[in-house]
Design a protein around this motif. Structure first.
Motif, PDB file in Angstrom:
ATOM      1  N   UNK A 144      -1.291   7.257  18.436  1.00  0.00           N
ATOM      2  CA  UNK A 144      -0.464   8.291  17.824  1.00  0.00           C
ATOM      3  C   UNK A 144      -1.320   9.340  17.107  1.00  0.00           C
ATOM      4  N   UNK A 145      -2.520   8.951  16.655  1.00  0.00           N
ATOM      5  CA  UNK A 145      -3.356   9.885  15.914  1.00  0.00           C
ATOM      6  C   UNK A 145      -3.926  10.978  16.828  1.00  0.00           C
ATOM      7  N   UNK A 146      -4.315  10.617  18.052  1.00  0.00           N
ATOM      8  CA  UNK A 146      -4.739  11.636  19.011  1.00  0.00           C
ATOM      9  C   UNK A 146      -3.515  12.377  19.553  1.00  0.00           C
ATOM     10  N   UNK A 147      -2.427  11.669  19.749  1.00  0.00           N
ATOM     11  CA  UNK A 147      -1.195  12.263  20.267  1.00  0.00           C
ATOM     12  C   UNK A 147      -0.654  13.344  19.339  1.00  0.00           C
ATOM     13  N   UNK A 148      -0.768  13.110  18.035  1.00  0.00           N
ATOM     14  CA  UNK A 148      -0.212  14.037  17.048  1.00  0.00           C
ATOM     15  C   UNK A 148      -1.266  14.947  16.421  1.00  0.00           C
ATOM     16  N   UNK A 149      -2.482  14.932  16.954  1.00  0.00           N
ATOM     17  CA  UNK A 149      -3.501  15.858  16.495  1.00  0.00           C
ATOM     18  C   UNK A 149      -4.176  15.499  15.187  1.00  0.00           C
ATOM     19  N   UNK A 150      -4.088  14.223  14.770  1.00  0.00           N
ATOM     20  CA  UNK A 150      -4.752  13.804  13.529  1.00  0.00           C
ATOM     21  C   UNK A 150      -6.234  13.520  13.750  1.00  0.00           C
ATOM     22  N   UNK A 151      -6.616  13.178  14.991  1.00  0.00           N
ATOM     23  CA  UNK A 151      -8.018  13.019  15.354  1.00  0.00           C
ATOM     24  C   UNK A 151      -8.243  13.702  16.704  1.00  0.00           C
ATOM     25  N   UNK A 152      -9.507  13.952  17.053  1.00  0.00           N
ATOM     26  CA  UNK A 152      -9.803  14.591  18.336  1.00  0.00           C
ATOM     27  C   UNK A 152     -10.167  13.538  19.389  1.00  0.00           C
ATOM     28  N   UNK A 153     -10.413  14.003  20.616  1.00  0.00           N
ATOM     29  CA  UNK A 153     -10.711  13.082  21.718  1.00  0.00           C
ATOM     30  C   UNK A 153     -11.972  12.277  21.435  1.00  0.00           C
ATOM     31  N   UNK A 154     -12.992  12.925  20.905  1.00  0.00           N
ATOM     32  CA  UNK A 154     -14.251  12.232  20.634  1.00  0.00           C
ATOM     33  C   UNK A 154     -14.033  11.050  19.691  1.00  0.00           C
ATOM     34  N   UNK A 155     -13.234  11.281  18.634  1.00  0.00           N
ATOM     35  CA  UNK A 155     -12.959  10.210  17.670  1.00  0.00           C
ATOM     36  C   UNK A 155     -12.148   9.092  18.312  1.00  0.00           C
ATOM     37  N   UNK A 156     -11.204   9.446  19.185  1.00  0.00           N
ATOM     38  CA  UNK A 156     -10.382   8.431  19.845  1.00  0.00           C
ATOM     39  C   UNK A 156     -11.224   7.565  20.770  1.00  0.00           C
ATOM     40  N   UNK A 157     -12.090   8.187  21.560  1.00  0.00           N
ATOM     41  CA  UNK A 157     -12.958   7.415  22.457  1.00  0.00           C
ATOM     42  C   UNK A 157     -13.909   6.531  21.652  1.00  0.00           C
ATOM     43  N   UNK A 158     -14.350   7.031  20.490  1.00  0.00           N
ATOM     44  CA  UNK A 158     -15.237   6.243  19.634  1.00  0.00           C
ATOM     45  C   UNK A 158     -14.519   4.981  19.157  1.00  0.00           C
ATOM     46  N   UNK A 159     -13.264   5.106  18.810  1.00  0.00           N
ATOM     47  CA  UNK A 159     -12.493   3.936  18.373  1.00  0.00           C
ATOM     48  C   UNK A 159     -12.376   2.902  19.489  1.00  0.00           C
ATOM     49  N   UNK A 160     -12.098   3.372  20.700  1.00  0.00           N
ATOM     50  CA  UNK A 160     -11.977   2.453  21.831  1.00  0.00           C
ATOM     51  C   UNK A 160     -13.318   1.816  22.154  1.00  0.00           C
ATOM     52  N   UNK A 161     -14.390   2.599  22.091  1.00  0.00           N
ATOM     53  CA  UNK A 161     -15.728   2.066  22.341  1.00  0.00           C
ATOM     54  C   UNK A 161     -16.081   0.981  21.329  1.00  0.00           C
ATOM     55  N   UNK A 162     -15.745   1.216  20.057  1.00  0.00           N
ATOM     56  CA  UNK A 162     -15.998   0.210  19.018  1.00  0.00           C
ATOM     57  C   UNK A 162     -15.231  -1.078  19.303  1.00  0.00           C
ATOM     58  N   UNK A 163     -13.997  -0.943  19.772  1.00  0.00           N
ATOM     59  CA  UNK A 163     -13.196  -2.135  20.061  1.00  0.00           C
ATOM     60  C   UNK A 163     -13.797  -2.925  21.231  1.00  0.00           C
ATOM     61  N   UNK A 164     -14.330  -2.230  22.204  1.00  0.00           N
ATOM     62  CA  UNK A 164     -14.986  -2.920  23.321  1.00  0.00           C
ATOM     63  C   UNK A 164     -16.194  -3.706  22.815  1.00  0.00           C
ATOM     64  N   UNK A 165     -16.985  -3.091  21.935  1.00  0.00           N
ATOM     65  CA  UNK A 165     -18.157  -3.769  21.388  1.00  0.00           C
ATOM     66  C   UNK A 165     -17.749  -4.965  20.535  1.00  0.00           C
TER      67      UNK A 165
END
Length: 618
Positions: free
Chosen positions: A358-379
């Protein structure tokens, strides 16, 4: 403020009842009294009056486990001096039958039970999940005249024969303390609150926090939101964090659309003084119309609101699942012999995915930050057992070795949600996603109708595509590791190397700073290779850091200093007060960060841009 019109309506209605009907209603209600005025030895007295009992023996129980915690906490261990009394005040035989249960004989004569309650916050050692500590947001606090955190399951139990019986809870409290809750107070007194619930489970889902008034309310798309704060030193007020909270919850409601119809929602925020015997388990616990949040007060406002964006949004999205969509194990939750559902991937995983999406969907974070969150979860998921079947772990989460893998619900669980979302987006040409699936499931079931645990995968497959069913059986019920790059590729996202900023006071797990034990001052370690931040400011080994940007620091708030530094951006102006060779100096300059190479993701396949955009913004 009381709803006068409602009170008059109820008064008018009750006048039509006969005395016999009123007596009958009284006899079918469990009445509870909680005394927050006469606190003795940091304990609260509770009095429980049961309905008329017709059996010779009955059990009174406190929960072993409550919904949303996935741990065995045994709240009965905080109960002392329990007595069962008849109408003449004579004690009846009451024996402890297990850690959370008491058996009362000659129960037909039982008029009331009394006992004292210890709080859980004072007992916490910071041992973490799976240890003896009760997770603080599910715990209790007794601080006479200042704060009472009433997670009601820690104070009030249930009779085995009356789980579905209405409860009336009367709380006597100091006039200076106000009770924040989503329940309606049925009493006008300034020192007494009366709350009515339809059954015990509803009472458990309604926490109350008593403190000096520090709250605000706002409305978002027809939902009234109460934000109440307890801060020992008073530096954080509800009004001070209102702008960020309102922005966040408005974005959440917009993201969900018409999914949720809750009319009132409460956020009860307890800020812990970690320098004392206080709460140490930071996070939140969801309820249908409320969330309890515990955070360290020393964190500071800016870092706090950043944490609340993730923590509170996660709990709020539990409105979707399991609070609306859930299995029979949750609908008919057994507080002392719980049978756990197989679907933590959905209850916690999809919820955590929504809290980020919802944070990327609603413009609270950008794509780079969203991918960083997913990358952290993978690690993070790699550090856990990636080949343990998620459904098996979920069903057995209270026992070893499965409970040691619980944290994966927030890592791999969220990634499972992401993969399902991408599959649905691809198969529907971007028209649908996982939120559409949740909406369909809520229409199929809803808060009053539970699904059978074993039927969920088939139902999801029928509502979506065969590929979703294959994914669930292979990667959620199965032991096969997920190739996340395969799913990222569907939306044109590929793995890349990114520059990740390092903390200015830590080199990985190795600190650049220490504490002088004799003075409790923070010192730059001697004979250590300084990083770019320290070189740019001309900091040197053995320098004593006394203040940064006007805030004084020492051992008591070193955690706040480190967490605050994580907010600094390249080029930010900074002032550091130090002591060097006995002289006080002030160093000024701009923040210069050190960076390390890390795995990350970026959108690179332009042929998939349209699908990527609806995935993130649709």
């Amino acid at each position: 403020m009381k709803n006068v019109a409602l009170a008059l309506l109820l008064t008018s209605s009750l006048s039509c009842f006969t005395i016999e009907a009123q007596v009958k209603k009284t006899e079918t209600t469990v009445k509870v009294g909680i005394d927050l005025v006469n606190v003795k030895d940091d304990k609260v007295t509770v009095t429980v009056t049961p309905p008329k009992i017709t059996s010779n023996e009955i059990q009174y129980r406190l929960p072993k486990t409550v919904p949303g915690t996935y741990s065995s906490d045994n709240y009965g261990r905080f109960i002392e001096d329990i007595k069962a009394l008849d109408a003449k005040g004579k004690e009846l035989s009451i024996t402890k039958s297990d850690a959370n249960s008491w058996t009362i004989t000659n129960a037909k004569n039982l008029v009331k039970i009394t006992y004292s309650v210890n709080d859980t916050f004072d007992t916490e050692k910071g041992e973490g999940f799976g240890k003896e500590d009760v997770f603080s947001p599910a715990g209790t606090n007794i601080d006479q005249g200042k704060n009472f955190m009433l997670n009601t399951h820690g104070f009030v139990g249930y009779f085995s024969d009356f789980l579905s019986t209405p409860y009336q809870v009367t709380i006597e409290h100091p006039e200076t303390l106000w009770g924040a809750t989503s329940m309606i107070d049925a009493d006008d007194s300034k020192t007494k609150d009366v709350f009515n619930t339809s059954r015990y489970a509803e009472l458990v889902e309604n926490p109350i926090m008593y403190a000096k008034p520090n709250y605000t309310t706002f409305t978002v798309n027809g939902m009234e939101i109460l934000l109440a704060v307890y801060a020992p030193d008073g530096t954080i007020t509800a009004e001070s964090i209102l702008p960020e909270m309102k922005t966040m919850m408005t974005a959440q409601k917009t993201f969900l659309g018409s999914f949720n119809a809750t009319k009132k929602y409460s956020v009860l925020l307890y800020l812990s003084d970690v320098k004392k015997a206080d709460a140490k388990g930071f996070g939140a616990l969801e309820h249908p119309t409320a969330t309890t949040v515990v955070m360290p007060e020393m964190m500071g406002r800016d870092q706090l609101v950043e944490q609340l964006k993730d923590v509170v949004s996660h709990e709020f999205f539990h409105i979707v699942t399991p609070l609306t969509i859930h299995s029979k194990e949750i609908q008919d939750f057994d507080f002392n012999n719980p049978k756990m559902s197989k679907h933590l991937w959905m209850y916690e995983g999809v919820t955590e995915y929504f809290a980020n999406l919802f944070q990327i969907n609603q413009g609270l974070i950008n794509e780079e930050a969203f991918y960083k969150r997913l990358s952290d979860k993978i690690e993070h998921a790699k550090s856990l057992n990636d080949n343990m079947a998620f459904t098996t772990m979920s069903a057995n989460v209270l026992e070893k070795p499965y409970k040691d893998q619980y944290l994966n619900v927030y890592e791999k669980g969220a990634l499972i949600g992401m993969c399902i979302d991408i599959i649905i987006r691809e198969k529907s040409n971007g028209k649908k996603g996982i939120l559409d699936l949740m909406q369909k499931l809520s229409l199929e079931y809803g808060s009053k109708k539970a699904f059978n645990d074993n039927d969920l995968f088939d139902k999801i497959t029928a509502l979506t595509y065969p590929e979703v069913g294959t994914f669930l059986t292979t990667y959620v019920a199965g032991t096969t590791s997920i190739n996340y790059e395969e799913y990222f590729a569907k939306v044109g996202v590929t793995k890349t190397t990114v520059k990740a900023p390092e903390n200015v006071f830590l080199n990985g797990q190795v600190p650049y700073i220490t504490v002088k034990q004799e003075t409790k001052e923070i010192m730059i370690l001697p004979e250590i290779e300084l990083n770019d931040f320290m070189k740019a400011l001309d900091l040197k080994g053995n320098d004593i850091v006394t203040a940064i940007n006007g805030t004084k620091y020492d051992l008591s708030n070193i955690y706040e200093m480190i967490t605050k530094s994580q907010e600094w951006k390249e080029g930010d102006a900074i002032t550091v007060a130090i002591k060097r060779d006995g002289k006080e100096l002030t160093l000024t300059g701009k923040v210069k960060l050190s960076y390390k190479d890390a795995e990350g993701y970026k959108a690179s396949d332009t042929s998939k841009t349209a699908l990527k955009n609806v995935w993130l913004k649709g």
